[in-house]
Write a protein that holds these residues in place. Structure first.
Motif, PDB file in Angstrom:
ATOM      1  N   GLY A  12       0.816  -1.211   0.000  1.00  0.00           N
ATOM      2  CA  GLY A  12       0.000   0.000   0.000  1.00  0.00           C
ATOM      3  C   GLY A  12       0.849   1.259   0.000  1.00  0.00           C
ATOM      4  N   ALA A  13       1.917   1.257   0.788  1.00  0.00           N
ATOM      5  CA  ALA A  13       2.809   2.418   0.837  1.00  0.00           C
ATOM      6  C   ALA A  13       3.530   2.615  -0.499  1.00  0.00           C
ATOM      7  N   CYS A  14       4.010   1.514  -1.087  1.00  0.00           N
ATOM      8  CA  CYS A  14       4.716   1.598  -2.374  1.00  0.00           C
ATOM      9  C   CYS A  14       3.760   2.024  -3.492  1.00  0.00           C
ATOM     10  N   TRP A  15       2.550   1.486  -3.489  1.00  0.00           N
ATOM     11  CA  TRP A  15       1.561   1.851  -4.508  1.00  0.00           C
ATOM     12  C   TRP A  15       1.201   3.331  -4.400  1.00  0.00           C
ATOM     13  N   SER A  16       1.064   3.811  -3.178  1.00  0.00           N
ATOM     14  CA  SER A  16       0.785   5.232  -2.969  1.00  0.00           C
ATOM     15  C   SER A  16       1.937   6.088  -3.479  1.00  0.00           C
ATOM     16  N   SER A  17       3.163   5.680  -3.178  1.00  0.00           N
ATOM     17  CA  SER A  17       4.333   6.433  -3.634  1.00  0.00           C
ATOM     18  C   SER A  17       4.362   6.544  -5.152  1.00  0.00           C
ATOM     19  N   PHE A  18       4.063   5.443  -5.822  1.00  0.00           N
ATOM     20  CA  PHE A  18       4.097   5.430  -7.293  1.00  0.00           C
ATOM     21  C   PHE A  18       2.982   6.289  -7.890  1.00  0.00           C
ATOM     22  N   ILE A  19       1.745   6.074  -7.437  1.00  0.00           N
ATOM     23  CA  ILE A  19       0.602   6.780  -8.025  1.00  0.00           C
ATOM     24  C   ILE A  19       0.655   8.274  -7.719  1.00  0.00           C
ATOM     25  N   THR A  20       1.000   8.638  -6.493  1.00  0.00           N
ATOM     26  CA  THR A  20       1.069  10.059  -6.157  1.00  0.00           C
ATOM     27  C   THR A  20       2.195  10.754  -6.924  1.00  0.00           C
ATOM     28  N   THR A  21       3.306  10.051  -7.135  1.00  0.00           N
ATOM     29  CA  THR A  21       4.397  10.628  -7.927  1.00  0.00           C
ATOM     30  C   THR A  21       3.964  10.857  -9.369  1.00  0.00           C
ATOM     31  N   MET A  22       3.301   9.859  -9.958  1.00  0.00           N
ATOM     32  CA  MET A  22       2.831  10.013 -11.334  1.00  0.00           C
ATOM     33  C   MET A  22       1.781  11.124 -11.441  1.00  0.00           C
ATOM     34  N   VAL A 104      -7.841  -0.707  -8.542  1.00  0.00           N
ATOM     35  CA  VAL A 104      -8.341   0.339  -9.439  1.00  0.00           C
ATOM     36  C   VAL A 104      -8.907   1.510  -8.635  1.00  0.00           C
ATOM     37  N   ILE A 105      -9.703   1.179  -7.620  1.00  0.00           N
ATOM     38  CA  ILE A 105     -10.306   2.221  -6.776  1.00  0.00           C
ATOM     39  C   ILE A 105      -9.231   3.055  -6.103  1.00  0.00           C
ATOM     40  N   ASP A 106      -8.243   2.384  -5.526  1.00  0.00           N
ATOM     41  CA  ASP A 106      -7.185   3.075  -4.794  1.00  0.00           C
ATOM     42  C   ASP A 106      -6.375   3.977  -5.718  1.00  0.00           C
ATOM     43  N   CYS A 107      -6.120   3.510  -6.922  1.00  0.00           N
ATOM     44  CA  CYS A 107      -5.382   4.303  -7.900  1.00  0.00           C
ATOM     45  C   CYS A 107      -6.099   5.625  -8.168  1.00  0.00           C
ATOM     46  N   CYS A 108      -7.391   5.556  -8.392  1.00  0.00           N
ATOM     47  CA  CYS A 108      -8.168   6.769  -8.686  1.00  0.00           C
ATOM     48  C   CYS A 108      -8.297   7.663  -7.461  1.00  0.00           C
ATOM     49  N   LEU A 109      -8.462   7.069  -6.283  1.00  0.00           N
ATOM     50  CA  LEU A 109      -8.559   7.864  -5.062  1.00  0.00           C
ATOM     51  C   LEU A 109      -7.268   8.634  -4.803  1.00  0.00           C
ATOM     52  N   LEU A 110      -6.131   7.979  -4.997  1.00  0.00           N
ATOM     53  CA  LEU A 110      -4.849   8.636  -4.777  1.00  0.00           C
ATOM     54  C   LEU A 110      -4.646   9.781  -5.763  1.00  0.00           C
ATOM     55  N   ALA A 111      -5.002   9.541  -7.025  1.00  0.00           N
ATOM     56  CA  ALA A 111      -4.865  10.597  -8.034  1.00  0.00           C
ATOM     57  C   ALA A 111      -5.773  11.779  -7.702  1.00  0.00           C
ATOM     58  N   LEU A 112      -6.997  11.492  -7.263  1.00  0.00           N
ATOM     59  CA  LEU A 112      -7.924  12.552  -6.864  1.00  0.00           C
ATOM     60  C   LEU A 112      -7.373  13.336  -5.670  1.00  0.00           C
ATOM     61  N   CYS A 113      -6.782  12.630  -4.723  1.00  0.00           N
ATOM     62  CA  CYS A 113      -6.227  13.283  -3.536  1.00  0.00           C
ATOM     63  C   CYS A 113      -5.117  14.262  -3.914  1.00  0.00           C
ATOM     64  N   VAL A 114      -4.217  13.820  -4.780  1.00  0.00           N
ATOM     65  CA  VAL A 114      -3.108  14.688  -5.188  1.00  0.00           C
ATOM     66  C   VAL A 114      -3.621  15.908  -5.945  1.00  0.00           C
ATOM     67  N   GLN A 115      -4.545  15.687  -6.868  1.00  0.00           N
ATOM     68  CA  GLN A 115      -5.091  16.805  -7.634  1.00  0.00           C
ATOM     69  C   GLN A 115      -5.781  17.817  -6.722  1.00  0.00           C
ATOM     70  N   ASP A 116      -6.589  17.328  -5.785  1.00  0.00           N
ATOM     71  CA  ASP A 116      -7.322  18.235  -4.909  1.00  0.00           C
ATOM     72  C   ASP A 116      -6.398  18.931  -3.922  1.00  0.00           C
ATOM     73  N   TRP A 117      -5.407  18.212  -3.417  1.00  0.00           N
ATOM     74  CA  TRP A 117      -4.512  18.769  -2.409  1.00  0.00           C
ATOM     75  C   TRP A 117      -3.668  19.911  -2.970  1.00  0.00           C
ATOM     76  N   PHE A 127     -13.422   9.711 -11.535  1.00  0.00           N
ATOM     77  CA  PHE A 127     -14.551   9.156 -10.778  1.00  0.00           C
ATOM     78  C   PHE A 127     -15.041   7.839 -11.390  1.00  0.00           C
ATOM     79  N   ILE A 128     -14.740   7.617 -12.672  1.00  0.00           N
ATOM     80  CA  ILE A 128     -15.124   6.352 -13.311  1.00  0.00           C
ATOM     81  C   ILE A 128     -14.457   5.177 -12.598  1.00  0.00           C
ATOM     82  N   GLY A 129     -13.235   5.423 -12.113  1.00  0.00           N
ATOM     83  CA  GLY A 129     -12.506   4.356 -11.425  1.00  0.00           C
ATOM     84  C   GLY A 129     -13.096   3.958 -10.094  1.00  0.00           C
ATOM     85  N   LEU A 130     -14.089   4.703  -9.609  1.00  0.00           N
ATOM     86  CA  LEU A 130     -14.738   4.349  -8.349  1.00  0.00           C
ATOM     87  C   LEU A 130     -15.885   3.363  -8.531  1.00  0.00           C
ATOM     88  N   VAL A 131     -16.254   3.095  -9.776  1.00  0.00           N
ATOM     89  CA  VAL A 131     -17.379   2.198 -10.061  1.00  0.00           C
ATOM     90  C   VAL A 131     -17.225   0.826  -9.393  1.00  0.00           C
TER      91      VAL A 131
END
Length: 230
Positions: A12-22, A104-117, A127-131
């Motif tokens: 989870g930590a590594c996945w967050s690091s990758f997605i938030t960096t991208m 898939v859900i976590d990927c989209c949530l992390l991307a949304l978090c970075v964009q909003d932050w 939001f499609i990734g939350l389906v």
């Protein structure tokens, strides 16, 4: 079991690091150096040693400051990594399909978090990734209560102090997983947001990260629904 939970935390930590960096590179694509395959310091733009790129550990080794220019590293990246590690460790997933859906859900949530932050704007396509939340929900998702709740939420679009992205997030998750889990997630998000605003003396804050964490906590609590009253 403990070892598996530990591996899930690391993942989870590594996945967050990758997605938030991208996601950060996407937001800052106008900067030529961010096309590099190696991460660089935001201040001195020097490449970071591989050992210092290890999620959470790299931040601790450096003491929260860049080893080269000694500028303070934004701790939000480490916070994202730590919380995401906890979420993967505690989220009630039963089989490989559940893990793939949550990926898939976590990927989209992390991307949304970075964009909003950092940008206070979010891409509606994410939001499609939350389906897949619909298949992870433990209760039936749509009924008359859901309909009424969504109508009430839509009134938030007329309130200037609430971001449209926040309302989009709440409405979509309500339709996917039902009002019970969603209302609990919003309550948790409000509590976390108030604590953050009080401790850091913030008058405004990006709310989607708190909604995401509230959603994860609510899903975890749903596994123990017999012990909670709402």
């Amino acid at each position: 079991m403990i070892f598996l939970k530990f591996l899930l935390f690391i993942w989870g930590a590594c996945w967050s690091s990758f997605i938030t960096t991208m996601s950060w590179r996407y937001l800052t694509q106008c900067h030529p150096n961010y096309s590099s395959s190696r991460s660089i310091c935001d201040y001195c733009e020097q490449k970071i040693k591989i050992i210092l790129l290890v999620p959470i550990l790299g931040f601790l080794i450096q003491g929260g400051n860049c080893k080269i220019c000694h500028n303070k590293i934004n701790p939000i990246w480490t916070i994202f990594e730590f919380i995401n590690g906890l979420i993967w460790m505690l989220i009630p997933l039963c089989n490989l399909t559940d893990y793939l859906l949550f990926l898939v859900i976590d990927c989209c949530l992390l991307a949304l978090c970075v964009q909003d932050w950092f940008d206070q704007r979010v891409s509606c396509l994410l939001f499609i990734g939350l389906v897949p939340l619909h298949w992870l929900a433990i209760v039936p998702s749509f009924n008359i209560i859901t309909f009424i709740w969504v109508i009430i939420l839509c009134l938030g679009y007329f309130v200037d102090s609430i971001g449209n992205g926040d309302i989009d997030f709440i409405v979509i998750t309500t339709l996917l997983i039902g009002p019970t889990i969603c209302m609990r997630a919003v309550a948790i998000a409000c509590f976390l947001g108030l604590v953050y605003a009080y401790l850091l003396k913030q008058r405004t804050l990006p709310f989607i990260p708190f909604l995401s964490w509230g959603l994860a906590i609510s899903l975890i609590l749903q596994e123990h629904s017999s012990f909670i009253w709402f």
